[in-house]
Design an enzyme around this catalytic site. Sequence first.
Site, short mmCIF file in Angstrom:
data_model
loop_
_atom_site.label_atom_id
_atom_site.label_comp_id
_atom_site.label_asym_id
_atom_site.label_seq_id
_atom_site.Cartn_x
_atom_site.Cartn_y
_atom_site.Cartn_z
N ILE A 12 0.85 -1.21 0.00
CA ILE A 12 0.00 0.00 0.00
C ILE A 12 0.88 1.25 0.00
CG2 ILE A 12 -1.92 1.18 1.15
CD1 ILE A 12 -2.58 -1.54 2.52
N SER A 124 -7.44 -0.94 10.33
CA SER A 124 -8.04 -2.02 9.56
C SER A 124 -9.48 -2.26 10.02
CB SER A 124 -7.20 -3.29 9.80
OG SER A 124 -7.93 -4.44 9.44
N THR A 126 -10.54 -4.87 10.71
CA THR A 126 -10.45 -5.93 11.70
C THR A 126 -10.79 -5.40 13.11
OG1 THR A 126 -9.12 -7.81 12.37
CG2 THR A 126 -7.97 -5.73 12.25
N TYR A 149 -2.55 -9.28 15.85
CA TYR A 149 -2.44 -8.26 14.78
C TYR A 149 -3.57 -7.25 14.93
CZ TYR A 149 -3.25 -6.02 10.31
OH TYR A 149 -3.50 -5.08 9.35
N LYS A 153 -3.64 -3.07 16.04
CA LYS A 153 -4.28 -1.95 15.33
C LYS A 153 -5.18 -1.18 16.29
CE LYS A 153 -2.42 -2.48 11.39
NZ LYS A 153 -1.40 -1.52 10.99
N PHE A 178 -10.55 -1.62 4.33
CA PHE A 178 -11.26 -2.88 4.16
C PHE A 178 -10.32 -3.83 3.39
CE2 PHE A 178 -15.26 -2.62 6.40
CZ PHE A 178 -15.01 -1.40 7.01
N ASN A 179 -10.66 -4.38 2.25
CA ASN A 179 -9.75 -5.38 1.65
C ASN A 179 -9.06 -4.83 0.40
OD1 ASN A 179 -11.63 -6.84 3.41
ND2 ASN A 179 -10.60 -8.66 2.65
P1 NAD Z 1 3.45 -4.61 3.48
O1 NAD Z 1 4.02 -5.69 4.31
O2 NAD Z 1 3.49 -4.76 2.00
O3 NAD Z 1 4.13 -3.21 3.85
C1 NAD Z 1 4.61 -2.93 5.14
C2 NAD Z 1 6.03 -2.41 4.99
O4 NAD Z 1 6.53 -2.09 6.29
C3 NAD Z 1 6.98 -3.43 4.37
O5 NAD Z 1 7.67 -2.85 3.29
C4 NAD Z 1 7.93 -3.80 5.51
O6 NAD Z 1 9.23 -4.10 5.05
C5 NAD Z 1 7.86 -2.55 6.37
N1 NAD Z 1 8.17 -2.78 7.79
C6 NAD Z 1 7.65 -3.73 8.61
N2 NAD Z 1 8.18 -3.60 9.85
C7 NAD Z 1 9.04 -2.54 9.81
C8 NAD Z 1 9.89 -1.91 10.74
N3 NAD Z 1 9.99 -2.35 11.99
N4 NAD Z 1 10.63 -0.86 10.35
C9 NAD Z 1 10.56 -0.40 9.08
N5 NAD Z 1 9.79 -0.96 8.13
C10 NAD Z 1 9.03 -2.02 8.50
O7 NAD Z 1 1.94 -4.38 3.98
P2 NAD Z 1 0.76 -3.54 3.32
O8 NAD Z 1 -0.26 -4.49 2.83
O9 NAD Z 1 1.30 -2.50 2.42
O10 NAD Z 1 0.17 -2.88 4.64
C11 NAD Z 1 0.57 -1.58 5.07
C12 NAD Z 1 -0.12 -1.26 6.38
O11 NAD Z 1 -1.54 -1.36 6.19
C13 NAD Z 1 0.20 -2.25 7.51
O12 NAD Z 1 0.29 -1.51 8.71
C14 NAD Z 1 -0.98 -3.17 7.53
O13 NAD Z 1 -1.20 -3.73 8.78
C15 NAD Z 1 -2.11 -2.21 7.15
N6 NAD Z 1 -3.27 -2.90 6.56
C16 NAD Z 1 -3.11 -3.71 5.48
C17 NAD Z 1 -4.22 -4.39 4.95
C18 NAD Z 1 -4.05 -5.32 3.78
O14 NAD Z 1 -4.98 -6.10 3.52
N7 NAD Z 1 -2.96 -5.27 3.04
C19 NAD Z 1 -5.49 -4.22 5.53
C20 NAD Z 1 -5.63 -3.36 6.62
C21 NAD Z 1 -4.50 -2.69 7.14
N1 UFG Z 2 -10.65 -16.92 1.19
C1 UFG Z 2 -10.77 -18.17 0.58
N2 UFG Z 2 -9.62 -18.79 0.20
C2 UFG Z 2 -8.39 -18.26 0.37
C3 UFG Z 2 -8.28 -16.99 1.00
C4 UFG Z 2 -9.44 -16.36 1.41
O1 UFG Z 2 -11.87 -18.68 0.41
O2 UFG Z 2 -7.39 -18.89 0.01
C5 UFG Z 2 -11.89 -16.22 1.59
C6 UFG Z 2 -11.97 -15.95 3.08
O3 UFG Z 2 -12.55 -17.05 3.74
C7 UFG Z 2 -12.82 -14.68 3.12
C8 UFG Z 2 -12.43 -13.95 1.83
O4 UFG Z 2 -11.86 -14.94 0.99
O5 UFG Z 2 -14.19 -15.01 3.03
C9 UFG Z 2 -11.39 -12.84 2.06
O6 UFG Z 2 -10.30 -13.39 2.80
P1 UFG Z 2 -8.89 -12.60 2.94
O7 UFG Z 2 -7.98 -13.48 3.70
O8 UFG Z 2 -8.43 -12.11 1.61
O9 UFG Z 2 -9.29 -11.30 3.76
P2 UFG Z 2 -9.92 -11.14 5.21
O10 UFG Z 2 -11.16 -10.33 5.05
O11 UFG Z 2 -10.03 -12.42 5.91
O12 UFG Z 2 -8.79 -10.32 5.97
C10 UFG Z 2 -8.33 -9.06 5.50
C11 UFG Z 2 -6.89 -8.82 5.92
C12 UFG Z 2 -6.77 -8.73 7.40
C13 UFG Z 2 -7.72 -7.71 7.93
C14 UFG Z 2 -9.13 -7.99 7.45
C15 UFG Z 2 -10.11 -6.93 7.86
O13 UFG Z 2 -6.08 -9.87 5.47
O14 UFG Z 2 -5.48 -8.30 7.74
O15 UFG Z 2 -9.16 -8.06 6.02
O16 UFG Z 2 -9.69 -5.72 7.35
F1 UFG Z 2 -7.68 -7.74 9.27
#
Ligand code: NAD
Ligand code: UFG
Length: 334
Positions: A12, A124, A126, A149, A153, A178-179
């Site tokens: 992101i 998140s 979550t 996790y 948050k 969200f996702n």
């Molecule tokens: P990502 O893992 O791709 O990016 C996180 C980055 O932070 C990575 O590049 C990693 O190297 C860096 N990092 C981790 N720990 C570190 C540290 N101690 N010092 C410096 N850098 C560090 O994850 P993302 O999907 O881009 O998510 C970004 C943020 O959004 C995270 O905080 C994650 O929890 C939050 N988030 C993600 C999702 C999702 O579905 N991807 C959903 C909700 C919230």
């Molecule tokens: N799913 C499958 N097969 C897979 C993976 C997922 O059927 O291999 C289904 C899950 O059961 C769910 C949907 O696809 O119904 C989405 O699942 P994800 O794992 O992609 O996403 P979640 O909504 O479970 O979780 C995501 C992030 C979490 C975050 C949460 C709420 O991964 O970090 O959204 O924001 F906490």
Amino acid sequence: MKILVTGGTGYIGSHTCVELLKNGYEVVIVDNLYNSSVEILDKIEKITGIKPVFYQTDILDKEGLEKVFTENKIDAVIHFAGYKAVGESVAKPLTYYENNISGSINLYQLMKKYCVNSLVFSSSATVYGDDFEVPFKEEYGLGTTTNPYGTSKKMNEMIITDMSKADPELSCVLLRYFNPIGAHESGLIGEIPNGIPNNLVPYIAQVVSGQRGFLRIWGNDYDTPDGTGVRDYIHVVDLARAHVKAIDYAKEHKGTEVINIGTGKGYSVMEVLHAYEKACGKKIPYQIMERRPGDIATCYADTEKAEKLLNFKAEYNIDRMCEDSYRFTVMQSK
Ligand code: NAD
Ligand code: UFG
């Protein structure tokens, strides 16, 4: 205006850096490259024509992090850096709390020391847990989280809210994502999962590219139209645009706001699978499995607050999310 982006080479974060640079912001990235690579900087440069300033620094290393503040006049921070794997957080709670809480506190303390008053935090959906009715509204507050996790948050949200109560100069925006799925339309940046993907779309992408045999669908007996889980998928570029809006908002407003970032629309696993089949032009094999522990049936956002406060509305639909994810997957395998 100079924005410090922690975790800026991640999924992101990299898309957000692109949108910030496109909108005339200067970007300083801090990332320890735990879950990303230095090549992302070249990709960002290829897309925007600008290579962001980069520090390979761990936010747990407070001295190293302080150097970033002494060498740059930071105006605002977007804090992405953290660990994000739900299952791993259950097995390694202290590792998750150390990185996501202690790391964040280091950052917030330095922001205070260097009088940086604007913060956008990656929260998140979550944090709603399983306690509320959909669509999830910000006013519901914090639910019962089910893993470290999610709790990290929730704790960050509470810490930032308390900081903001103690210091009226602070402007904080807590974005509850969200996702996020999809990739930049250039196909240059996207999500590169570490190991076996836990999330739906990265897993589908690996089935399509032949790395995995079939998609395991975690349950088709939920109380949803087709029995499979429903989620609010949002294009990562839309999500990145929301961060620019949040920075603009923080410039003008003091206090803390919690804002959902989704599309407000839910899609089932089967619907996502079919959209991806359309994008890649082939059938994707799957098997129905038992429910995955901890999953909820349906999750989608109430997006009114994002529209009202940030003037943000997601633009891309599920077809576009899958097309961009597929293009990235194809380019990755070249
Ligand atoms: P990502 O893992 O791709 O990016 C996180 C980055 O932070 C990575 O590049 C990693 O190297 C860096 N990092 C981790 N720990 C570190 C540290 N101690 N010092 C410096 N850098 C560090 O994850 P993302 O999907 O881009 O998510 C970004 C943020 O959004 C995270 O905080 C994650 O929890 C939050 N988030 C993600 C999702 C999702 O579905 N991807 C959903 C909700 C919230
Ligand atoms: N799913 C499958 N097969 C897979 C993976 C997922 O059927 O291999 C289904 C899950 O059961 C769910 C949907 O696809 O119904 C989405 O699942 P994800 O794992 O992609 O996403 P979640 O909504 O479970 O979780 C995501 C992030 C979490 C975050 C949460 C709420 O991964 O970090 O959204 O924001 F906490």
